[in-house]
Design a protein around this motif. Structure first.
Motif, PDB file in Angstrom:
ATOM      1  N   PHE A 242       1.039  -1.126  -0.002  1.00 37.31           N
ATOM      2  CA  PHE A 242       0.016  -0.062  -0.076  1.00 37.31           C
ATOM      3  C   PHE A 242       0.817   1.225   0.134  1.00 37.31           C
ATOM      4  O   PHE A 242       1.985   1.147   0.441  1.00 37.31           O
ATOM      5  N   SER A 243       0.321   2.350  -0.492  1.00 31.19           N
ATOM      6  CA  SER A 243       0.951   3.663  -0.385  1.00 31.19           C
ATOM      7  C   SER A 243       0.773   4.256   0.965  1.00 31.19           C
ATOM      8  O   SER A 243      -0.091   4.049   1.808  1.00 31.19           O
ATOM      9  N   GLY A 244       1.818   5.277   1.429  1.00 29.63           N
ATOM     10  CA  GLY A 244       1.816   6.215   2.542  1.00 29.63           C
ATOM     11  C   GLY A 244       2.119   5.200   3.935  1.00 29.63           C
ATOM     12  O   GLY A 244       2.549   3.929   3.991  1.00 29.63           O
ATOM     13  N   ASN A 245       1.912   5.832   5.008  1.00 30.63           N
ATOM     14  CA  ASN A 245       2.466   4.983   6.348  1.00 30.63           C
ATOM     15  C   ASN A 245       1.348   4.181   6.830  1.00 30.63           C
ATOM     16  O   ASN A 245       0.062   4.563   6.492  1.00 30.63           O
ATOM     17  N   PRO A 246       1.741   2.901   7.397  1.00 26.52           N
ATOM     18  CA  PRO A 246       0.788   2.211   7.907  1.00 26.52           C
ATOM     19  C   PRO A 246       0.008   2.688   9.177  1.00 26.52           C
ATOM     20  O   PRO A 246       0.434   3.519   9.860  1.00 26.52           O
ATOM     21  N   VAL A 247      -1.376   2.457   9.413  1.00 30.33           N
ATOM     22  CA  VAL A 247      -2.216   3.113  10.413  1.00 30.33           C
ATOM     23  C   VAL A 247      -1.647   2.465  11.777  1.00 30.33           C
ATOM     24  O   VAL A 247      -1.622   2.909  12.795  1.00 30.33           O
ATOM     25  N   LEU A 248      -1.393   1.126  11.731  1.00 31.10           N
ATOM     26  CA  LEU A 248      -1.192   0.205  12.762  1.00 31.10           C
ATOM     27  C   LEU A 248       0.372  -0.278  12.892  1.00 31.10           C
ATOM     28  O   LEU A 248       0.808  -0.388  11.901  1.00 31.10           O
ATOM     29  N   HIS A 249       0.810  -0.173  14.191  1.00 32.67           N
ATOM     30  CA  HIS A 249       2.085  -0.798  14.198  1.00 32.67           C
ATOM     31  C   HIS A 249       2.463  -1.656  15.411  1.00 32.67           C
ATOM     32  O   HIS A 249       2.170  -1.158  16.550  1.00 32.67           O
ATOM     33  N   LEU A 250       2.468  -2.697  15.208  1.00 28.60           N
ATOM     34  CA  LEU A 250       2.393  -3.933  16.200  1.00 28.60           C
ATOM     35  C   LEU A 250       3.814  -4.451  16.366  1.00 28.60           C
ATOM     36  O   LEU A 250       4.732  -4.204  15.539  1.00 28.60           O
ATOM     37  N   GLN A 251       4.253  -4.579  17.681  1.00 26.90           N
ATOM     38  CA  GLN A 251       5.476  -5.197  18.266  1.00 26.90           C
ATOM     39  C   GLN A 251       5.629  -6.703  17.898  1.00 26.90           C
ATOM     40  O   GLN A 251       4.449  -7.406  17.443  1.00 26.90           O
ATOM     41  N   ALA A 252       6.640  -7.287  18.013  1.00 23.45           N
ATOM     42  CA  ALA A 252       6.759  -8.886  17.804  1.00 23.45           C
ATOM     43  C   ALA A 252       5.797  -9.629  18.476  1.00 23.45           C
ATOM     44  O   ALA A 252       5.677  -9.128  19.708  1.00 23.45           O
ATOM     45  N   PRO A 253       5.246 -10.477  17.921  1.00 22.20           N
ATOM     46  CA  PRO A 253       4.417 -11.551  18.770  1.00 22.20           C
ATOM     47  C   PRO A 253       4.782 -12.009  19.960  1.00 22.20           C
ATOM     48  O   PRO A 253       4.468 -12.454  21.021  1.00 22.20           O
ATOM     49  N   THR A 254       5.959 -12.465  20.001  1.00 23.86           N
ATOM     50  CA  THR A 254       7.103 -13.003  20.954  1.00 23.86           C
ATOM     51  C   THR A 254       8.240 -12.740  21.117  1.00 23.86           C
ATOM     52  O   THR A 254       8.957 -12.287  19.880  1.00 23.86           O
ATOM     53  N   SER A 255       8.778 -12.304  22.089  1.00 21.90           N
ATOM     54  CA  SER A 255      10.290 -11.841  22.345  1.00 21.90           C
ATOM     55  C   SER A 255      11.418 -12.772  22.612  1.00 21.90           C
ATOM     56  O   SER A 255      12.451 -12.601  22.552  1.00 21.90           O
ATOM     57  N   ASN A 256      11.094 -14.073  23.088  1.00 23.95           N
ATOM     58  CA  ASN A 256      11.897 -15.233  23.696  1.00 23.95           C
ATOM     59  C   ASN A 256      11.963 -16.016  22.539  1.00 23.95           C
ATOM     60  O   ASN A 256      12.791 -17.135  22.953  1.00 23.95           O
ATOM     61  N   VAL A 257      11.572 -16.031  21.260  1.00 24.59           N
ATOM     62  CA  VAL A 257      11.969 -16.895  20.110  1.00 24.59           C
ATOM     63  C   VAL A 257      12.695 -16.175  19.139  1.00 24.59           C
ATOM     64  O   VAL A 257      11.993 -15.542  18.575  1.00 24.59           O
ATOM     65  N   THR A 258      13.879 -16.456  19.052  1.00 28.49           N
ATOM     66  CA  THR A 258      14.691 -15.478  17.957  1.00 28.49           C
ATOM     67  C   THR A 258      15.447 -16.494  17.070  1.00 28.49           C
ATOM     68  O   THR A 258      16.308 -16.028  16.184  1.00 28.49           O
ATOM     69  N   VAL A 259      15.561 -17.592  17.523  1.00 24.44           N
ATOM     70  CA  VAL A 259      16.116 -18.561  16.408  1.00 24.44           C
ATOM     71  C   VAL A 259      15.434 -19.577  15.889  1.00 24.44           C
ATOM     72  O   VAL A 259      14.930 -20.278  16.444  1.00 24.44           O
ATOM     73  N   PRO A 260      15.744 -19.731  14.396  1.00 21.67           N
ATOM     74  CA  PRO A 260      14.918 -20.915  13.830  1.00 21.67           C
ATOM     75  C   PRO A 260      15.315 -22.120  14.292  1.00 21.67           C
ATOM     76  O   PRO A 260      16.366 -22.393  14.715  1.00 21.67           O
ATOM     77  N   PHE A 261      14.239 -23.005  13.688  1.00 19.75           N
ATOM     78  CA  PHE A 261      14.873 -24.449  13.856  1.00 19.75           C
ATOM     79  C   PHE A 261      15.907 -25.167  13.466  1.00 19.75           C
ATOM     80  O   PHE A 261      16.643 -25.698  14.138  1.00 19.75           O
ATOM     81  N   ALA A 262      16.455 -24.542  12.197  1.00 19.33           N
ATOM     82  CA  ALA A 262      17.508 -24.910  11.466  1.00 19.33           C
ATOM     83  C   ALA A 262      18.917 -24.739  12.325  1.00 19.33           C
ATOM     84  O   ALA A 262      20.045 -25.418  12.241  1.00 19.33           O
ATOM     85  N   GLU A 263      18.561 -23.794  13.294  1.00 17.93           N
ATOM     86  CA  GLU A 263      20.006 -23.429  14.007  1.00 17.93           C
ATOM     87  C   GLU A 263      20.316 -24.039  15.309  1.00 17.93           C
ATOM     88  O   GLU A 263      21.166 -23.862  16.143  1.00 17.93           O
ATOM     89  N   TRP A 264      19.209 -24.699  15.723  1.00 16.18           N
ATOM     90  CA  TRP A 264      19.107 -25.453  16.950  1.00 16.18           C
ATOM     91  C   TRP A 264      20.144 -26.645  17.041  1.00 16.18           C
ATOM     92  O   TRP A 264      19.877 -27.401  16.294  1.00 16.18           O
ATOM     93  N   ARG A 265      20.901 -26.883  18.246  1.00 16.38           N
ATOM     94  CA  ARG A 265      21.861 -27.906  18.344  1.00 16.38           C
ATOM     95  C   ARG A 265      21.851 -28.645  19.590  1.00 16.38           C
ATOM     96  O   ARG A 265      22.450 -28.324  20.406  1.00 16.38           O
ATOM     97  N   PRO A 266      20.554 -29.481  20.025  1.00 20.84           N
ATOM     98  CA  PRO A 266      20.612 -29.991  21.162  1.00 20.84           C
ATOM     99  C   PRO A 266      21.851 -31.214  21.211  1.00 20.84           C
ATOM    100  O   PRO A 266      22.489 -31.528  20.496  1.00 20.84           O
TER     101      PRO A 266
END
Length: 674
Positions: A242-266
């Motif tokens: 769309f053109s122009g600035n967005p009406v809503l600005h949401l924060q990330a839905p979760t802050s404790n998950v930052t690493v994708p599955f592919a990088e996990w090394r149990p």
């Protein structure tokens, strides 16, 4: 017939392939076709000339229309994307849609085309009021994202829910945009949602919810996707769609998950690693679910707080004004009495613009320089209070360039004040019937005024969120701005119709003599066709420069303008009755067309009168075939200066209906609850 078949087999597919690249999607129904140069194609061309103008000039960028008679009636609907700020871009998109639809769906009587900026459907079936949204197109965009599917899909779901709520509940255009921060492999997600602006907020939200339920099936892990429908649509991307600035600005839905599955090394034993991996996966799902729930609850709480705040600002919170009563759901800014006294010079006589039965109107200027017109209703007048309620309820929700704009309201110290935008040229009556000022109204201005009134009336009848019958359309209730653009005003006698309501019967007839149709005067029946009748009288007055009914005095009877015009129409000398100021030979055809429209509008049977959408189609097309009008409707005559004989005549025709008519150009509001 052979040439037609060769065209369809050889030429049409080639042309359709050329234009199809501009069309995102099309829906063609080949079960019923029309022939070249047929009545259906002619009606389609009429709509193609009016809908682009109507939609681009509307603040909602939306328009519907119908043209022609059954079985060749064409119904059409079009909508531009809500962020389209350039009216010409909207008009061009819709104009191209009419052309392309006839190429990608050659000679089909039912076709739908979607573009980036607009969409169009036309059909031989009347689908305009349908709640069906099944003619939808699903378009996955881009490749898969590298982020975990559950996290990304949850984030998209939260953003779309927020944007849908905004479009349905907070936007008169039914349009919302938003952006959401997302720091797992993707910086941001963008989304938009839109519904037809003529549907209710709850219906809009319900429509969007239904098309969002298919998101996991078609768009899981996708970088973007959109679903296009006639009632509602949405889209999400990793870039702004769309053109122009967005009406809503949401924060990330979760802050404790930052690493994708592919990088996990149990680490640890295979069984322990599997158990640990499973535990982490369960915790991840729980964390994601909790984050989504928290985000949804937070957004719901914010919306609820905003709703409560706005509710407190609405007029029903002012119960201490005598017989004010309750006012339906409207929200207006309030101006204090001190500001208005300063703006009008304490309602100085030199600032008075006019005075009627309800009170006086004053010119003023706010501290920011904005010029206003302040209607000051007479204190203690129940008539004025009823008019105030009607105008606030109706005009506050109307936004069209040919309807006067309500600026604010003031209810203090028993004052009842309505603030409108200021119209420098006052009313049409002040110019049209003034021998000196009418010289400034050449044919170009008069046609612009006729066209503008027709568009404004179509808006209140068909295109606005409300279906409104004005009931007092006349020259004094059409205001003119600095460029002589007309704006319909004074909704004190207006009535709100339900969506499927077509006619109302009243025992209390109100209005202005000369503009009221016979079925209203005699039987108390009023409908949209009552306003059409008044519009017809206005058109004939604008063309001739004469009033429909002369003033009363001891020697003069009412001279009906419609009788005189009908006499010239039957003799073929209609130009002889036109205002001598309209001398341009190039305007003769348009003058005849406008007189023809006026006579169609004042026919006795409401069913024979055209709708305002049909009137606009005729005004904006060249050489449209019009049916012959019948003799204008009956209007009461009287030879007495006393209005009582007229009242008795009207009541004798109406079986005892009480009729209140205005003989001096002022409206009289009925004194019963609305």
């Amino acid at each position: 017939m052979i040439l037609h078949k060769l065209w369809c087999i050889l030429v049409v597919p080639f042309v359709a392939q050329l234009v199809s690249s501009d069309v995102l999607r099309q829906e063609c129904d080949s079960s019923r076709n029309y022939s070249p140069n047929s009545a259906f194609q002619s009606n389609l061309e009429q709509l193609s000339s009016t809908l682009p103008i109507n939609a681009s000039s509307s603040h909602t960028l939306f328009s519907t229309g119908a043209a022609g008679a059954i079985p060749n009636t064409v119904y059409a609907l079009t909508l531009c994307r809500g962020d389209t700020t350039n009216a010409s871009a909207c008009a061009d998109c819709i104009g191209n849609a009419f052309l392309d639809a006839q190429q990608v769906c050659p000679f089909n009587m039912d076709a739908t085309v979607y573009y980036e900026l607009c969409y169009l459907r036309f059909s031989y079936q009347n689908f305009l009021a349908s709640a069906d949204n099944t003619k939808r197109q699903i378009i996955p965009n881009g490749e898969n994202v590298t982020s975990p599917a559950a996290t990304f899909d949850a984030a998209v779901g939260v953003l779309l829910a927020a944007v849908a709520d905004y479009a349905a509940l907070n936007s008169s255009m039914r349009f919302g945009t938003g952006v959401e921060d997302f720091d797992v492999g993707t910086p941001k997600i963008y989304a938009l949602a839109q519904c037809r602006p003529d549907i209710e907020p709850a219906d809009c939200r319900d429509c969007l919810e239904k098309i969002m339920t298919v998101m996991p099936k078609h768009f899981s892990r996708r970088q973007g996707g959109q679903i296009l429908g006639l009632r509602c649509n949405y889209r999400f991307e990793l870039y702004p769609p769309f053109s122009g600035n967005p009406v809503l600005h949401l924060q990330a839905p979760t802050s404790n998950v930052t690493v994708p599955f592919a990088e996990w090394r149990p680490s640890g034993s295979p069984r322990r690693r599997r158990r640990k991996k499973k535990t982490k996966y369960i915790l991840f799902i729980i964390a994601t679910t909790l984050a989504v729930v928290c985000a949804t609850l937070t957004f719901t709480l914010i919306c609820f707080c905003i709703w409560i705040k706005r509710r407190k600002q609405r007029l029903p919170m002012l119960p201490n004004y005598g017989n004010w009563g309750s006012v339906p759901n409207i929200s207006l800014s309030l101006l204090d009495l001190q500001t208005l006294e300063a703006a009008t010079g304490n309602f100085a006589e030199g600032n008075k613009l006019g005075e009627g039965g309800f009170g006086a109107v004053y010119k003023g200027a706010l501290p920011d320089g904005q010029e206003i017109a302040v209607k000051r209703l007479s204190q203690g007048s129940s008539q004025g209070m009823e008019e105030l309620k009607a105008e606030l309820v109706l005009v506050a929700k109307l936004q069209h360039r040919n309807v006067v704009r309500l600026v604010s309201v003031c209810l203090e110290e028993h004052e009842k004040l309505i603030i409108y935008e200021y119209m420098p040229n006052r009313s049409l009556e002040k110019i049209l019937f003034d021998p000196r000022k009418s010289k400034d109204l050449d044919w170009g201005y008069r046609f612009k005024i006729i066209n503008g009134i027709a568009r404004g009336l179509q808006y209140v009848h068909e295109d606005s969120q409300l279906k409104i019958i004005h009931r007092d359309l006349k020259a004094s209730n059409v205001l003119l701005d600095s460029d002589l653009n007309p704006k319909i005003s004074d909704f004190g006698l207006a009535r709100l119709f339900e969506g499927d309501q077509s006619k109302v019967v009243t025992n209390r007839v109100v209005g202005t003599l000369g503009y009221m149709p016979p079925e209203y005067v005699v039987h108390g029946h009023y409908s949209t066709k009552s306003d059409v009748y008044s519009f017809g009288i206005l058109v004939l007055e604008i063309i001739t420069g004469r009033r429909n009914c002369a003033s009363y005095n001891s020697t003069q009877t009412i001279d009906l303008l419609t009788d005189l015009i009908w006499e010239h129409w039957t003799k073929g000398t209609i130009l002889a009755i036109a205002d001598p100021l309209l001398t341009s030979s190039s305007a003769e055809d348009k003058i005849r067309t406008c007189v023809h429209i006026g006579l169609l509008c004042v026919q006795e049977s409401p069913a024979d009168r055209p709708t305002m959408s049909a009137v606009n189609a005729i005004l904006n097309s060249d050489g449209a075939a019009l049916q012959a009008p019948s003799r204008p409707a009956f209007c009461p005559r009287a030879s007495s200066p006393d209005p009582e004989p007229i009242q008795e005549a009207l009541q004798s025709h109406g079986g005892g209906n009480s009729a209140v008519v205005s003989l001096n150009g002022l409206s009289i509001t009925e004194l019963v609850p609305r």
